[in-house]
Write an enzyme that holds these catalytic residues in place. Structure first.
Site, PDB file in Angstrom:
ATOM      1  N   THR A 126       1.086  -1.886  -3.265  1.00 15.99           N
ATOM      2  CA  THR A 126       1.408  -2.388  -2.105  1.00 15.99           C
ATOM      3  C   THR A 126       0.645  -3.769  -2.167  1.00 15.99           C
ATOM      4  O   THR A 126      -0.344  -3.900  -2.521  1.00 15.99           O
ATOM      5  CB  THR A 126       1.131  -1.837  -0.900  1.00 15.99           C
ATOM      6  OG1 THR A 126       1.244  -2.632   0.303  1.00 15.99           O
ATOM      7  CG2 THR A 126      -0.256  -1.086  -0.915  1.00 15.99           C
ATOM      8  N   ASP A 127       1.149  -4.774  -1.440  1.00 16.90           N
ATOM      9  CA  ASP A 127       0.449  -6.230  -1.391  1.00 16.90           C
ATOM     10  C   ASP A 127      -0.786  -5.933  -0.321  1.00 16.90           C
ATOM     11  O   ASP A 127      -1.641  -6.679  -0.236  1.00 16.90           O
ATOM     12  CB  ASP A 127       1.196  -7.274  -0.939  1.00 16.90           C
ATOM     13  CG  ASP A 127       1.773  -6.920   0.742  1.00 16.90           C
ATOM     14  OD1 ASP A 127       1.693  -5.858   1.178  1.00 16.90           O
ATOM     15  OD2 ASP A 127       2.690  -7.887   1.234  1.00 16.90           O
ATOM     16  N   GLU A 128      -0.829  -4.779   0.395  1.00 19.92           N
ATOM     17  CA  GLU A 128      -2.066  -4.431   1.371  1.00 19.92           C
ATOM     18  C   GLU A 128      -3.189  -4.682   0.637  1.00 19.92           C
ATOM     19  O   GLU A 128      -4.230  -4.694   1.422  1.00 19.92           O
ATOM     20  CB  GLU A 128      -1.668  -3.401   2.420  1.00 19.92           C
ATOM     21  CG  GLU A 128      -0.514  -3.628   3.182  1.00 19.92           C
ATOM     22  CD  GLU A 128      -0.559  -2.746   4.506  1.00 19.92           C
ATOM     23  OE1 GLU A 128      -1.557  -2.173   4.643  1.00 19.92           O
ATOM     24  OE2 GLU A 128       0.658  -2.634   5.126  1.00 19.92           O
ATOM     25  N   TYR A 151      -5.566   3.280   4.609  1.00 22.56           N
ATOM     26  CA  TYR A 151      -4.248   3.143   3.767  1.00 22.56           C
ATOM     27  C   TYR A 151      -4.343   2.446   2.523  1.00 22.56           C
ATOM     28  O   TYR A 151      -4.354   2.731   1.470  1.00 22.56           O
ATOM     29  CB  TYR A 151      -3.145   3.107   4.579  1.00 22.56           C
ATOM     30  CG  TYR A 151      -1.945   2.620   3.611  1.00 22.56           C
ATOM     31  CD1 TYR A 151      -1.298   3.326   3.049  1.00 22.56           C
ATOM     32  CD2 TYR A 151      -1.170   1.171   3.516  1.00 22.56           C
ATOM     33  CE1 TYR A 151      -0.350   3.234   1.935  1.00 22.56           C
ATOM     34  CE2 TYR A 151      -0.200   0.891   3.144  1.00 22.56           C
ATOM     35  CZ  TYR A 151       0.276   1.843   2.189  1.00 22.56           C
ATOM     36  OH  TYR A 151       1.292   1.288   1.386  1.00 22.56           O
ATOM     37  N   LYS A 155      -4.690   2.971  -1.483  1.00 21.73           N
ATOM     38  CA  LYS A 155      -4.026   2.614  -2.423  1.00 21.73           C
ATOM     39  C   LYS A 155      -4.741   1.610  -3.319  1.00 21.73           C
ATOM     40  O   LYS A 155      -4.349   1.742  -4.718  1.00 21.73           O
ATOM     41  CB  LYS A 155      -2.665   1.653  -1.776  1.00 21.73           C
ATOM     42  CG  LYS A 155      -1.715   2.365  -0.944  1.00 21.73           C
ATOM     43  CD  LYS A 155      -0.936   3.498  -1.609  1.00 21.73           C
ATOM     44  CE  LYS A 155       0.269   2.626  -2.534  1.00 21.73           C
ATOM     45  NZ  LYS A 155       1.071   3.669  -3.098  1.00 21.73           N
TER      46      LYS A 155
HETATM   47  P1  NAD Z   1       7.455   7.079   3.059  1.00 27.01           P
HETATM   48  O1  NAD Z   1       6.359   7.409   3.733  1.00 27.01           O
HETATM   49  O2  NAD Z   1       8.725   6.633   3.574  1.00 27.01           O
HETATM   50  O3  NAD Z   1       7.873   8.198   1.819  1.00 27.01           O
HETATM   51  C1  NAD Z   1       6.669   8.847   1.199  1.00 27.01           C
HETATM   52  C2  NAD Z   1       7.329  10.084   0.370  1.00 27.01           C
HETATM   53  O4  NAD Z   1       6.254  10.753  -0.495  1.00 27.01           O
HETATM   54  C3  NAD Z   1       7.922  11.156   1.449  1.00 27.01           C
HETATM   55  O5  NAD Z   1       8.933  11.658   0.863  1.00 27.01           O
HETATM   56  C4  NAD Z   1       6.741  12.266   1.318  1.00 27.01           C
HETATM   57  O6  NAD Z   1       7.069  13.560   1.643  1.00 27.01           O
HETATM   58  C5  NAD Z   1       6.232  12.029  -0.050  1.00 27.01           C
HETATM   59  N1  NAD Z   1       5.071  12.743  -0.184  1.00 27.01           N
HETATM   60  C6  NAD Z   1       3.775  12.389   0.753  1.00 27.01           C
HETATM   61  N2  NAD Z   1       2.629  12.951   0.196  1.00 27.01           N
HETATM   62  C7  NAD Z   1       3.250  13.910  -0.849  1.00 27.01           C
HETATM   63  C8  NAD Z   1       2.589  14.568  -1.795  1.00 27.01           C
HETATM   64  N3  NAD Z   1       1.132  14.919  -1.685  1.00 27.01           N
HETATM   65  N4  NAD Z   1       3.203  15.029  -2.703  1.00 27.01           N
HETATM   66  C9  NAD Z   1       4.645  14.706  -2.909  1.00 27.01           C
HETATM   67  N5  NAD Z   1       5.148  14.137  -2.143  1.00 27.01           N
HETATM   68  C10 NAD Z   1       4.672  13.480  -1.041  1.00 27.01           C
HETATM   69  O7  NAD Z   1       6.953   5.966   2.090  1.00 27.01           O
HETATM   70  P2  NAD Z   1       7.579   4.565   1.702  1.00 27.01           P
HETATM   71  O8  NAD Z   1       7.553   3.536   2.775  1.00 27.01           O
HETATM   72  O9  NAD Z   1       9.053   4.768   0.996  1.00 27.01           O
HETATM   73  O10 NAD Z   1       7.006   3.900   0.493  1.00 27.01           O
HETATM   74  C11 NAD Z   1       6.891   4.583  -0.705  1.00 27.01           C
HETATM   75  C12 NAD Z   1       6.031   3.989  -2.109  1.00 27.01           C
HETATM   76  O11 NAD Z   1       5.807   2.550  -1.666  1.00 27.01           O
HETATM   77  C13 NAD Z   1       4.473   4.189  -1.308  1.00 27.01           C
HETATM   78  O12 NAD Z   1       3.393   4.424  -2.263  1.00 27.01           O
HETATM   79  C14 NAD Z   1       4.064   2.782  -0.584  1.00 27.01           C
HETATM   80  O13 NAD Z   1       2.656   2.730  -0.561  1.00 27.01           O
HETATM   81  C15 NAD Z   1       4.690   2.035  -1.386  1.00 27.01           C
HETATM   82  N6  NAD Z   1       5.001   0.696  -0.743  1.00 27.01           N
HETATM   83  C16 NAD Z   1       5.964   0.836   0.451  1.00 27.01           C
HETATM   84  C17 NAD Z   1       6.155  -0.418   1.074  1.00 27.01           C
HETATM   85  C18 NAD Z   1       7.067  -0.344   2.471  1.00 27.01           C
HETATM   86  O14 NAD Z   1       7.229  -1.490   3.016  1.00 27.01           O
HETATM   87  N7  NAD Z   1       7.499   0.747   3.077  1.00 27.01           N
HETATM   88  C19 NAD Z   1       5.723  -1.832   0.443  1.00 27.01           C
HETATM   89  C20 NAD Z   1       5.315  -1.766  -0.704  1.00 27.01           C
HETATM   90  C21 NAD Z   1       4.859  -0.451  -1.164  1.00 27.01           C
HETATM   91  O1  DAU Z   2       3.114  -4.802   3.087  1.00 29.31           O
HETATM   92  C1  DAU Z   2       3.457  -3.442   2.464  1.00 29.31           C
HETATM   93  C2  DAU Z   2       3.152  -2.542   3.604  1.00 29.31           C
HETATM   94  O2  DAU Z   2       4.078  -2.535   4.425  1.00 29.31           O
HETATM   95  C3  DAU Z   2       3.358  -1.050   2.954  1.00 29.31           C
HETATM   96  O3  DAU Z   2       2.476  -0.781   2.041  1.00 29.31           O
HETATM   97  C4  DAU Z   2       3.224   0.166   3.993  1.00 29.31           C
HETATM   98  O4  DAU Z   2       3.211   1.320   3.426  1.00 29.31           O
HETATM   99  C5  DAU Z   2       4.289  -0.295   5.027  1.00 29.31           C
HETATM  100  O5  DAU Z   2       4.070   0.746   6.174  1.00 29.31           O
HETATM  101  C6  DAU Z   2       4.142  -1.650   5.640  1.00 29.31           C
HETATM  102  O6  DAU Z   2       2.970  -1.670   6.359  1.00 29.31           O
HETATM  103  P1  DAU Z   2       2.723  -2.600   7.708  1.00 29.31           P
HETATM  104  O7  DAU Z   2       1.475  -2.056   8.346  1.00 29.31           O
HETATM  105  O8  DAU Z   2       3.060  -3.926   7.475  1.00 29.31           O
HETATM  106  O9  DAU Z   2       3.942  -2.130   8.499  1.00 29.31           O
HETATM  107  P2  DAU Z   2       4.412  -1.634   9.839  1.00 29.31           P
HETATM  108  O10 DAU Z   2       5.948  -1.518   9.964  1.00 29.31           O
HETATM  109  O11 DAU Z   2       3.722  -0.440  10.247  1.00 29.31           O
HETATM  110  O12 DAU Z   2       4.161  -2.805  10.783  1.00 29.31           O
HETATM  111  C7  DAU Z   2       4.640  -4.320  10.394  1.00 29.31           C
HETATM  112  C8  DAU Z   2       4.067  -5.179  11.329  1.00 29.31           C
HETATM  113  O13 DAU Z   2       4.444  -4.887  12.743  1.00 29.31           O
HETATM  114  C9  DAU Z   2       2.426  -4.933  11.152  1.00 29.31           C
HETATM  115  O14 DAU Z   2       1.717  -6.269  11.654  1.00 29.31           O
HETATM  116  C10 DAU Z   2       2.201  -4.324  12.631  1.00 29.31           C
HETATM  117  C11 DAU Z   2       3.283  -4.609  13.647  1.00 29.31           C
HETATM  118  N1  DAU Z   2       3.714  -3.680  14.393  1.00 29.31           N
HETATM  119  C12 DAU Z   2       4.244  -2.155  13.973  1.00 29.31           C
HETATM  120  C13 DAU Z   2       4.638  -1.126  14.855  1.00 29.31           C
HETATM  121  C14 DAU Z   2       4.867   0.077  14.131  1.00 29.31           C
HETATM  122  C15 DAU Z   2       3.841  -3.832  15.816  1.00 29.31           C
HETATM  123  O15 DAU Z   2       3.506  -4.837  16.335  1.00 29.31           O
HETATM  124  N2  DAU Z   2       4.371  -2.776  16.735  1.00 29.31           N
HETATM  125  C16 DAU Z   2       4.641  -1.429  16.078  1.00 29.31           C
HETATM  126  O16 DAU Z   2       4.982  -0.535  17.025  1.00 29.31           O
END
Ligand code: NAD
Ligand code: DAU
Length: 341
Positions: A126-128, A151, A155
């Protein structure tokens, strides 16, 4: 080609399972998922009957189990997405983040190594991990890692383990770092689906702090396309940033959602800020564009309204997730109860 996806029942993982089965009709896909609260097999409804798809209910941090899974399925490539992914949860309790994101990643690297160099390992990060930006500049692959939440720290730790496995043992590993995704099947704890669900029910929309934090939004299918490009053409030992070149302050995203749903801005509630809240993320994705020929093909002005409409059209999916009913799908489909791994 047999691809093992971890976390394929989650948001991006499920989109990736659908995408690969469609885009690579000769490939087999094995989905290893522990079905935590974020894993939802309803995201894969209809896929179960595909002979090229196998679901394995397992925890990636369970070494013995992973050894057996790898021995049975002998993947050619691993797309590692399984993670605890929600920043707010990591602030409440980091324990599962360390277990899955750090230990789980090392277990998978060890098993990939045992299978030999022919196994490609794509680590979806992730970019985080880069921390937060001020008003100017973008994250590049060379930007030093400076994670700010449990988190992102977990990562970043996993990124270093992947780097070490590649450098020390020659594992054919590549790391991707993507910005915020949006699209179908996202768990409604994350900003966009949460705001859609609340607005729809005329419930308050909790905006953290002043709402001027900036995120770079990418449509999930563009992320899937980037992962396929990295799997097929990425170089071992490299990092590829993936982003939408699409920066928006949170409050503006919330206003777009309200506007599309024809709901009043009076639903917005500014609530206490997230501790350690990263102010701005922005990705420089020029490397993957230049070297692998990938670029996003969805535009926010079309894909956000389409995403909102998807959640409106999938009212049952949202209700099932919000009520917890989705946890019963596994039992119905596979005849066993979901047990916590
Ligand atoms: P998510 O939380 O929606 O899904 C995570 C999945 O992993 C779930 O199906 C869960 O059951 C499974 N999981 C969790 N722990 C596990 C374990 N111990 N063994 C096997 N399976 C397990 O996550 P997402 O938003 O789909 O993100 C997927 C990946 O992409 C993550 O690695 C996250 O860091 C990365 N990522 C997410 C975003 C985003 O915006 N959502 C952006 C950049 C990178
Ligand atoms: O940048 C990539 C990341 O994006 C991934 O690595 C993470 O898995 C994914 O969860 C996401 O992280 P963020 O913290 O950016 O996503 P989130 O949707 O939780 O929040 C987006 C922005 O909105 C953040 O600045 C927090 C804000 N927010 C979020 C929630 C849930 C609010 O203001 N109110 C809310 O209720």
């Amino acid at each position: 080609m047999r691809v093992l996806i971890t976390g394929g029942a989650g948001f991006i993982g499920a989109n990736l399972v659908h995408y690969l089965l469609r885009e690579r009709p000769e490939w087999d896909v094995v989905n290893v998922d522990a079905l935590t609260y974020a894993g939802n097999l309803e995201n894969l409804a209809g896929v179960e009957d595909n002979p090229r798809y196998t679901f394995v209910h397992a925890d990636i941090a369970d070494k013995e189990r992973m050894r057996a899974v790898f021995a049975e399925h002998r993947p050619d490539a691993i797309l590692h997405l399984a993670a605890e992914s929600h920043v707010d949860r990591s602030i409440l309790d980091s324990t599962p983040f360390i277990r899955t994101n750090v230990t789980g990643t090392q277990v998978l690297l060890d098993e990939a190594r045992r299978l030999g160099e022919r196994v490609r390992f794509i680590h979806v990060s992730t970019d985080e991990v880069y921390g937060a930006l001020g008003p100017e500049g973008k994250f590049r692959e060379q930007t030093p890692l400076a994670p700010n939440s449990p988190y992102s720290a977990s990562k970043a730790a996993s990124d270093f383990l992947v780097r070490a496995a590649q450098r020390t043992f020659g594992v054919d590993a590549v790391i991707t770092r993507c910005s915020n995704n949006y699209g179908p099947f996202q768990f409604p704890e994350k900003l966009i689906p949460l705001m859609i669900a609340n607005a729809r029910e005329d419930r308050p929309l909790p905006v953290y702090g002043d709402g001027l934090q900036v995120r770079d939004w990418l449509y999930v299918e563009d992320h899937c396309a980037a992962l396929l490009a990295v799997l097929e053409r990425g170089k071992a030992g490299e990092v590829y940033n993936i982003g939408g070149d699409n920066e928006w302050p949170n409050i503006e995203v919330v206003r777009l959602i309200l506007d599309h749903l024809d709901k009043p801005e009076s639903l917005i509630r500014h609530v206490e800020d997230r501790p350690g809240h990263d102010r701005r993320y922005a990705i420089d994705a020029s490397k993957i564009e230049r070297e692998l020929g990938w670029k996003p093909s969805h535009r926010f002005e079309h894909a956000l309204p389409e995403t909102i409409d998807w959640y409106l059209a999938h009212e049952n999916w949202v209700a099932s997730v919000r009520s917890g009913r989705y946890r019963e799908y596994y039992e119905r489909q596979y005849g066993r109860r979901v047990r916590e791994q």
